[in-house]
Write a protein that holds these residues in place. Structure first.
Motif, PDB file in Angstrom:
ATOM      1  N   CYS A  16     -43.155  30.300 -85.213  1.00 54.12           N
ATOM      2  CA  CYS A  16     -43.029  28.977 -84.610  1.00 54.12           C
ATOM      3  C   CYS A  16     -42.483  29.161 -83.197  1.00 54.12           C
ATOM      4  CB  CYS A  16     -42.073  28.151 -85.458  1.00 54.12           C
ATOM      5  SG  CYS A  16     -41.712  26.522 -84.825  1.00 54.12           S
ATOM      6  N   ALA A  17     -42.940  28.329 -82.268  1.00 53.91           N
ATOM      7  CA  ALA A  17     -42.495  28.448 -80.882  1.00 53.91           C
ATOM      8  C   ALA A  17     -42.342  27.062 -80.267  1.00 53.91           C
ATOM      9  CB  ALA A  17     -43.500  29.271 -80.083  1.00 53.91           C
ATOM     10  N   ALA A  18     -41.571  26.993 -79.189  1.00 54.97           N
ATOM     11  CA  ALA A  18     -41.339  25.708 -78.529  1.00 54.97           C
ATOM     12  C   ALA A  18     -41.249  25.891 -77.022  1.00 54.97           C
ATOM     13  CB  ALA A  18     -40.055  25.065 -79.043  1.00 54.97           C
ATOM     14  N   ARG A  19     -41.669  24.862 -76.316  1.00 53.09           N
ATOM     15  CA  ARG A  19     -41.499  24.839 -74.865  1.00 53.09           C
ATOM     16  C   ARG A  19     -41.385  23.382 -74.411  1.00 53.09           C
ATOM     17  NH1 ARG A  19     -45.238  26.406 -70.634  1.00 53.09           N
ATOM     18  NH2 ARG A  19     -44.203  24.653 -69.596  1.00 53.09           N
ATOM     19  N   LEU A  20     -40.704  23.199 -73.321  1.00 58.01           N
ATOM     20  CA  LEU A  20     -40.621  21.884 -72.709  1.00 58.01           C
ATOM     21  C   LEU A  20     -41.858  21.643 -71.865  1.00 58.01           C
ATOM     22  CD1 LEU A  20     -36.909  21.790 -71.537  1.00 58.01           C
ATOM     23  CD2 LEU A  20     -37.977  20.171 -73.108  1.00 58.01           C
ATOM     24  N   THR A  21     -42.271  20.394 -71.784  1.00 60.17           N
ATOM     25  CA  THR A  21     -43.384  20.074 -70.920  1.00 60.17           C
ATOM     26  C   THR A  21     -43.258  18.650 -70.398  1.00 60.17           C
ATOM     27  OG1 THR A  21     -45.804  19.959 -70.744  1.00 60.17           O
ATOM     28  CG2 THR A  21     -44.830  19.250 -72.824  1.00 60.17           C
ATOM     29  N   SER A  22     -43.774  18.439 -69.207  1.00 54.58           N
ATOM     30  CA  SER A  22     -43.812  17.086 -68.639  1.00 54.58           C
ATOM     31  C   SER A  22     -45.246  16.704 -68.298  1.00 54.58           C
ATOM     32  CB  SER A  22     -42.927  17.014 -67.394  1.00 54.58           C
ATOM     33  OG  SER A  22     -43.351  17.960 -66.442  1.00 54.58           O
ATOM     34  N   THR A  23     -46.201  17.471 -68.830  1.00 56.69           N
ATOM     35  CA  THR A  23     -47.616  17.204 -68.548  1.00 56.69           C
ATOM     36  C   THR A  23     -48.376  17.031 -69.857  1.00 56.69           C
ATOM     37  OG1 THR A  23     -48.427  19.481 -68.643  1.00 56.69           O
ATOM     38  CG2 THR A  23     -47.370  18.791 -66.595  1.00 56.69           C
ATOM     39  N   ASN A  24     -49.653  16.716 -69.759  1.00 59.32           N
ATOM     40  CA  ASN A  24     -50.516  16.604 -70.939  1.00 59.32           C
ATOM     41  C   ASN A  24     -51.258  17.908 -71.222  1.00 59.32           C
ATOM     42  OD1 ASN A  24     -49.907  13.920 -71.543  1.00 59.32           O
ATOM     43  ND2 ASN A  24     -51.345  13.187 -69.991  1.00 59.32           N
ATOM     44  N   HIS A  25     -50.892  18.949 -70.498  1.00 58.46           N
ATOM     45  CA  HIS A  25     -51.554  20.243 -70.671  1.00 58.46           C
ATOM     46  C   HIS A  25     -51.209  20.846 -72.029  1.00 58.46           C
ATOM     47  CE1 HIS A  25     -53.379  23.991 -69.376  1.00 58.46           C
ATOM     48  NE2 HIS A  25     -52.297  24.650 -69.755  1.00 58.46           N
ATOM     49  N   TRP A  26     -52.169  21.559 -72.623  1.00 55.39           N
ATOM     50  CA  TRP A  26     -51.912  22.298 -73.856  1.00 55.39           C
ATOM     51  C   TRP A  26     -51.660  23.758 -73.511  1.00 55.39           C
ATOM     52  CZ3 TRP A  26     -50.464  20.024 -78.017  1.00 55.39           C
ATOM     53  CH2 TRP A  26     -50.943  18.747 -78.332  1.00 55.39           C
ATOM     54  N   TYR A  27     -50.774  24.385 -74.256  1.00 54.65           N
ATOM     55  CA  TYR A  27     -50.364  25.747 -73.982  1.00 54.65           C
ATOM     56  C   TYR A  27     -50.746  26.640 -75.148  1.00 54.65           C
ATOM     57  CZ  TYR A  27     -47.675  23.306 -70.488  1.00 54.65           C
ATOM     58  OH  TYR A  27     -47.306  22.503 -69.442  1.00 54.65           O
ATOM     59  N   ARG A  28     -51.521  27.682 -74.883  1.00 53.57           N
ATOM     60  CA  ARG A  28     -52.003  28.566 -75.943  1.00 53.57           C
ATOM     61  C   ARG A  28     -51.574  30.014 -75.749  1.00 53.57           C
ATOM     62  NH1 ARG A  28     -58.043  27.042 -78.012  1.00 53.57           N
ATOM     63  NH2 ARG A  28     -57.652  24.849 -78.562  1.00 53.57           N
ATOM     64  N   GLY A  29     -50.881  30.296 -74.690  1.00 52.86           N
ATOM     65  CA  GLY A  29     -50.475  31.657 -74.422  1.00 52.86           C
ATOM     66  C   GLY A  29     -49.094  31.960 -74.978  1.00 52.86           C
ATOM     67  N   GLU A  30     -48.932  33.181 -75.453  1.00 55.93           N
ATOM     68  CA  GLU A  30     -47.640  33.597 -75.991  1.00 55.93           C
ATOM     69  C   GLU A  30     -46.528  33.413 -74.961  1.00 55.93           C
ATOM     70  OE1 GLU A  30     -47.769  37.681 -77.070  1.00 55.93           O
ATOM     71  OE2 GLU A  30     -45.647  37.798 -77.618  1.00 55.93           O
ATOM     72  N   TYR A  31     -46.819  33.697 -73.708  1.00 60.09           N
ATOM     73  CA  TYR A  31     -45.791  33.664 -72.673  1.00 60.09           C
ATOM     74  C   TYR A  31     -45.574  32.256 -72.117  1.00 60.09           C
ATOM     75  CZ  TYR A  31     -46.203  38.652 -73.095  1.00 60.09           C
ATOM     76  OH  TYR A  31     -46.229  39.915 -73.597  1.00 60.09           O
ATOM     77  N   ASP A  32     -46.310  31.297 -72.648  1.00 57.12           N
ATOM     78  CA  ASP A  32     -46.096  29.895 -72.272  1.00 57.12           C
ATOM     79  C   ASP A  32     -44.909  29.296 -72.992  1.00 57.12           C
ATOM     80  OD1 ASP A  32     -49.668  29.272 -72.175  1.00 57.12           O
ATOM     81  OD2 ASP A  32     -48.288  29.780 -70.542  1.00 57.12           O
ATOM     82  N   TYR A  33     -44.447  29.947 -74.051  1.00 55.61           N
ATOM     83  CA  TYR A  33     -43.388  29.392 -74.889  1.00 55.61           C
ATOM     84  C   TYR A  33     -42.082  30.145 -74.686  1.00 55.61           C
ATOM     85  CZ  TYR A  33     -46.927  26.622 -77.208  1.00 55.61           C
ATOM     86  OH  TYR A  33     -47.920  25.708 -77.473  1.00 55.61           O
ATOM     87  N   ALA A  34     -40.988  29.378 -74.571  1.00 56.78           N
ATOM     88  CA  ALA A  34     -39.686  29.966 -74.265  1.00 56.78           C
ATOM     89  C   ALA A  34     -38.873  30.300 -75.507  1.00 56.78           C
ATOM     90  CB  ALA A  34     -38.895  29.011 -73.380  1.00 56.78           C
ATOM     91  N   TYR A  35     -39.100  29.562 -76.573  1.00 56.97           N
ATOM     92  CA  TYR A  35     -38.257  29.714 -77.768  1.00 56.97           C
ATOM     93  C   TYR A  35     -39.124  30.108 -78.969  1.00 56.97           C
ATOM     94  CZ  TYR A  35     -35.233  27.071 -74.701  1.00 56.97           C
ATOM     95  OH  TYR A  35     -34.510  26.648 -73.614  1.00 56.97           O
ATOM     96  N   TRP A  36     -38.583  31.029 -79.770  1.00 55.20           N
ATOM     97  CA  TRP A  36     -39.328  31.556 -80.911  1.00 55.20           C
ATOM     98  C   TRP A  36     -38.454  31.653 -82.141  1.00 55.20           C
ATOM     99  CZ3 TRP A  36     -44.499  32.804 -80.771  1.00 55.20           C
ATOM    100  CH2 TRP A  36     -45.101  32.790 -79.508  1.00 55.20           C
TER     101      TRP A  36
END
Length: 126
Positions: A96-116
């Motif tokens: 499971c992973a999490a990241r903050l976002t302020s856009t409608n973009h979807w994130y699919r890359g491992e390095y896009d997520y800060a918390y695991w």
């Protein structure tokens, strides 16, 4: 800082179902995107699905579309991955992973997520 804890992994037969849970604690926010990834031995970490805490919209990898469902329970700060019609190639450690976002973009890359989370093993046997 957000802490993520997965649970629900295990051994299941081909064609069976399993539900994974990911509970978040710490500085949770409605601005998070929550993702599920998996990593099989000798392979790179692979995006599975993602969901926005706010609105609950979802994104899926083609390899699991129609078989896996991601959902969330805001009151419990928990994200779920319901897996059905499981195949041997679904065997992996699921993260499971999490990241903050302020856009409608979807994130699919491992390095896009800060918390695991620490990961949970899913083994599909025939």
């Amino acid at each position: 800082q957000v802490q993520l804890v997965e649970s629900g992994g295990g051994l299941v037969q081909t064609g069976g179902s399993l539900r994974l849970s990911c509970t978040a604690s710490g500085r949770t926010s409605s601005r998070y995107v929550m993702g599920w990834f998996r990593q099989a031995p000798g392979k790179e970490r692979e995006f599975i699905a993602a969901i926005r805490w706010s609105g609950g919209t979802t994104d899926y990898a083609d390899s699991v579309k129609g078989r896996f469902t991601i959902s969330r329970d805001n009151a419990k700060n928990t994200v779920y991955l319901q897996m059905s019609s499981l195949k041997s190639e679904d065997t992996a450690v699921y993260y499971c992973a999490a990241r903050l976002t302020s856009t409608n973009h979807w994130y699919r890359g491992e390095y896009d997520y800060a918390y695991w989370g620490q990961g949970t093993q899913v083994t599909v046997s025939s």
